[in-house]
Design a protein around this motif. Sequence first.
Motif, PDB file in Angstrom:
ATOM      1  N   LEU A  37      -1.860  -4.502   0.524  1.00 17.88           N
ATOM      2  CA  LEU A  37      -3.135  -4.454  -0.191  1.00 17.88           C
ATOM      3  C   LEU A  37      -3.590  -5.861  -0.537  1.00 17.88           C
ATOM      4  O   LEU A  37      -4.755  -6.204  -0.391  1.00 17.88           O
ATOM      5  CB  LEU A  37      -3.011  -3.650  -1.483  1.00 17.88           C
ATOM      6  CG  LEU A  37      -2.963  -2.150  -1.364  1.00 17.88           C
ATOM      7  CD1 LEU A  37      -2.883  -1.526  -2.745  1.00 17.88           C
ATOM      8  CD2 LEU A  37      -4.167  -1.615  -0.615  1.00 17.88           C
ATOM      9  N   VAL A  38      -2.646  -6.660  -1.027  1.00 13.94           N
ATOM     10  CA  VAL A  38      -2.920  -8.041  -1.404  1.00 13.94           C
ATOM     11  C   VAL A  38      -1.715  -8.887  -1.035  1.00 13.94           C
ATOM     12  O   VAL A  38      -0.574  -8.464  -1.230  1.00 13.94           O
ATOM     13  CB  VAL A  38      -3.192  -8.170  -2.926  1.00 13.94           C
ATOM     14  CG1 VAL A  38      -3.406  -9.629  -3.327  1.00 13.94           C
ATOM     15  CG2 VAL A  38      -4.368  -7.316  -3.359  1.00 13.94           C
ATOM     16  N   SER A  82       0.851  -1.190   0.000  1.00 17.15           N
ATOM     17  CA  SER A  82       0.000   0.000   0.000  1.00 17.15           C
ATOM     18  C   SER A  82       0.888   1.242   0.000  1.00 17.15           C
ATOM     19  O   SER A  82       2.093   1.164   0.301  1.00 17.15           O
ATOM     20  CB  SER A  82      -0.916   0.015   1.217  1.00 17.15           C
ATOM     21  OG  SER A  82      -0.172   0.346   2.376  1.00 17.15           O
ATOM     22  N   SER A 123      -6.898  -9.964   0.678  1.00 17.07           N
ATOM     23  CA  SER A 123      -6.986  -8.676   0.004  1.00 17.07           C
ATOM     24  C   SER A 123      -7.712  -7.670   0.885  1.00 17.07           C
ATOM     25  O   SER A 123      -8.609  -8.036   1.650  1.00 17.07           O
ATOM     26  CB  SER A 123      -7.740  -8.853  -1.318  1.00 17.07           C
ATOM     27  OG  SER A 123      -7.822  -7.647  -2.028  1.00 17.07           O
ATOM     28  N   THR A 124      -7.313  -6.401   0.764  1.00 18.25           N
ATOM     29  CA  THR A 124      -7.961  -5.320   1.498  1.00 18.25           C
ATOM     30  C   THR A 124      -8.053  -4.103   0.586  1.00 18.25           C
ATOM     31  O   THR A 124      -7.504  -4.113  -0.517  1.00 18.25           O
ATOM     32  CB  THR A 124      -7.179  -5.002   2.798  1.00 18.25           C
ATOM     33  OG1 THR A 124      -7.938  -4.094   3.583  1.00 18.25           O
ATOM     34  CG2 THR A 124      -5.826  -4.410   2.514  1.00 18.25           C
ATOM     35  N   GLU A 125      -8.727  -3.074   1.044  1.00 19.86           N
ATOM     36  CA  GLU A 125      -8.883  -1.853   0.261  1.00 19.86           C
ATOM     37  C   GLU A 125      -7.749  -0.880   0.573  1.00 19.86           C
ATOM     38  O   GLU A 125      -7.155  -0.924   1.649  1.00 19.86           O
ATOM     39  CB  GLU A 125     -10.226  -1.186   0.577  1.00 19.86           C
ATOM     40  CG  GLU A 125     -11.423  -2.024   0.171  1.00 19.86           C
ATOM     41  CD  GLU A 125     -11.480  -2.329  -1.316  1.00 19.86           C
ATOM     42  OE1 GLU A 125     -11.251  -1.400  -2.127  1.00 19.86           O
ATOM     43  OE2 GLU A 125     -11.741  -3.492  -1.674  1.00 19.86           O
ATOM     44  N   GLY A 126      -7.470   0.004  -0.370  1.00 19.79           N
ATOM     45  CA  GLY A 126      -6.455   1.030  -0.168  1.00 19.79           C
ATOM     46  C   GLY A 126      -5.836   1.441  -1.487  1.00 19.79           C
ATOM     47  O   GLY A 126      -6.249   0.967  -2.558  1.00 19.79           O
ATOM     48  N   GLU A 127      -4.850   2.303  -1.406  1.00 24.45           N
ATOM     49  CA  GLU A 127      -4.136   2.783  -2.588  1.00 24.45           C
ATOM     50  C   GLU A 127      -2.779   2.092  -2.674  1.00 24.45           C
ATOM     51  O   GLU A 127      -2.115   1.881  -1.657  1.00 24.45           O
ATOM     52  CB  GLU A 127      -3.947   4.303  -2.524  1.00 24.45           C
ATOM     53  CG  GLU A 127      -5.254   5.077  -2.548  1.00 24.45           C
ATOM     54  CD  GLU A 127      -6.035   4.868  -3.831  1.00 24.45           C
ATOM     55  OE1 GLU A 127      -5.420   4.835  -4.919  1.00 24.45           O
ATOM     56  OE2 GLU A 127      -7.275   4.712  -3.747  1.00 24.45           O
ATOM     57  N   ASP A 184      -0.759  -6.026   6.480  1.00 26.24           N
ATOM     58  CA  ASP A 184      -1.364  -4.789   5.985  1.00 26.24           C
ATOM     59  C   ASP A 184      -1.062  -4.475   4.523  1.00 26.24           C
ATOM     60  O   ASP A 184      -1.269  -3.339   4.087  1.00 26.24           O
ATOM     61  CB  ASP A 184      -0.981  -3.589   6.869  1.00 26.24           C
ATOM     62  CG  ASP A 184      -1.413  -3.796   8.313  1.00 26.24           C
ATOM     63  OD1 ASP A 184      -2.532  -4.313   8.522  1.00 26.24           O
ATOM     64  OD2 ASP A 184      -0.633  -3.461   9.217  1.00 26.24           O
TER      65      ASP A 184
END
Length: 155
Positions: free
Chosen positions: A107-108, A72, A135-139, A105
Amino acid sequence: MDDRMFRNAMGKFATGVTVITSKVGDDIHGMTANAFMSVSLNPKLITVSIDNRANMLDQIKQSNQFGVNILSESQQDISMHFAGQTKEDREINFGFIQEIPVIKDSLVSIVCDVDTSYVVGDHTLFIGKVIDIASTEGEPLTFYCGKYGINPVVS
């Protein structure tokens, strides 16, 4: 063309940043890489490209498994650590998926068994059969022209 011209030209391709992880016995090893891509949906395959001089090469060959962690935008320090760009010792607290170390932590995080490998020039391509994903959300953390976080303007 010389090596610098080639490297500069390849740097014009904006990429995400990953940390490749692997474990042999109790030894966990990681390295920053941007040479990663999806290969196939059925079966689910990805590939990473590892320099033949990198310590990670032997780690993956011995373990026959690896993780790819897409970082991220807040994880530049982790990328720099695994790229050897920082001088301070840092303790990394890894997570695990299917007993393969992953960067917490991210993103993937994609964990794989090695399907096959190919020595190509001065690198080895490892094709990984995906066994699990978190997987998680974010930039994403990006890399362009040798710099982190530079997103090219699209007009």
